[in-house]
Design an enzyme around this catalytic site. Structure first.
Site, mmCIF file in Angstrom:
data_model
loop_
_atom_site.group_PDB
_atom_site.id
_atom_site.type_symbol
_atom_site.label_atom_id
_atom_site.label_comp_id
_atom_site.label_asym_id
_atom_site.label_seq_id
_atom_site.Cartn_x
_atom_site.Cartn_y
_atom_site.Cartn_z
ATOM 1 N N GLY A 163 0.801 -1.033 -0.201
ATOM 2 C CA GLY A 163 0.160 0.113 0.062
ATOM 3 C C GLY A 163 0.870 1.315 0.095
ATOM 4 O O GLY A 163 0.547 2.184 -0.681
ATOM 5 N N CYS A 164 1.973 1.306 0.834
ATOM 6 C CA CYS A 164 2.848 2.450 0.868
ATOM 7 C C CYS A 164 3.461 2.788 -0.380
ATOM 8 O O CYS A 164 3.719 3.686 -0.974
ATOM 9 C CB CYS A 164 3.783 2.382 2.009
ATOM 10 S SG CYS A 164 2.593 2.175 3.721
ATOM 11 N N THR A 165 4.005 1.702 -1.144
ATOM 12 C CA THR A 165 4.571 1.600 -2.428
ATOM 13 C C THR A 165 3.582 2.306 -3.495
ATOM 14 O O THR A 165 3.902 3.174 -4.078
ATOM 15 C CB THR A 165 5.118 0.439 -2.490
ATOM 16 O OG1 THR A 165 6.038 0.110 -1.832
ATOM 17 C CG2 THR A 165 5.793 0.611 -4.282
#
Length: 151
Positions: free
Chosen positions: A43-45
């Site tokens: 998700g952060c990527t």
């Protein structure tokens, strides 16, 4: 969460290159300050890559994008290099800004309770006041939602 219309707390943290960066360095500019849980997670990527993909639009509007997590400077540098991230990533292992912006919360995952960063984005006006608070944002659409909101 902090409230719209309140003064954004200032902080000074190291960026992915080890340079000390303060929120006050961007006085007179609008800032998108986004907090995320961890470098190199799915998700952060996706969220970071979405900001990278729209970064030219933010630059055209003279808006500074800053990502913050509790990861180390070294982790941020690898993350920024791997995905060619053109914006500032700040390392906050001591939770200075994370706690000041009230995004360190209890999280539940598969029945396990732990403390962590809740994905949250703040839009800070050129006057240093919080213009918008976006809690629990979706990684894939956060950057475009902000652009749509600010157009």
């Amino acid at each position: 969460m902090l409230e719209v219309g309140t003064k954004a707390p200032d902080f000074t943290l190291p960026d992915q290159n080890g340079n000390m960066v303060s929120l006050s360095d961007f006085a007179g500019k609008r800032v998108v300050l986004y907090f995320y849980p961890k470098d190199n997670t799915p998700g952060c990527t996706r969220q970071a890559c979405a900001f990278a993909g729209t970064y030219a639009e933010f630059q055209k509007r003279d808006i500074q994008v800053i990502g913050v997590s509790k990861d180390s400077v070294a982790s941020h540098l690898k993350f920024a290099q791997k995905y060619d991230l053109p914006f500032v990533l700040l390392a906050d292992p001591e939770l200075q800004a994370i706690q000041a912006y009230d995004v360190w919360k209890e999280k539940k995952l598969y029945g396990k309770v732990s403390m962590g960063v809740v994905r949250t984005t703040y839009i800070i006006g050129a006057d240093g006041m919080i213009e918008a608070v976006m809690p629990k944002v979706k990684p894939d659409t956060n950057a475009q939602e902000i652009l749509d909101r600010l157009s």
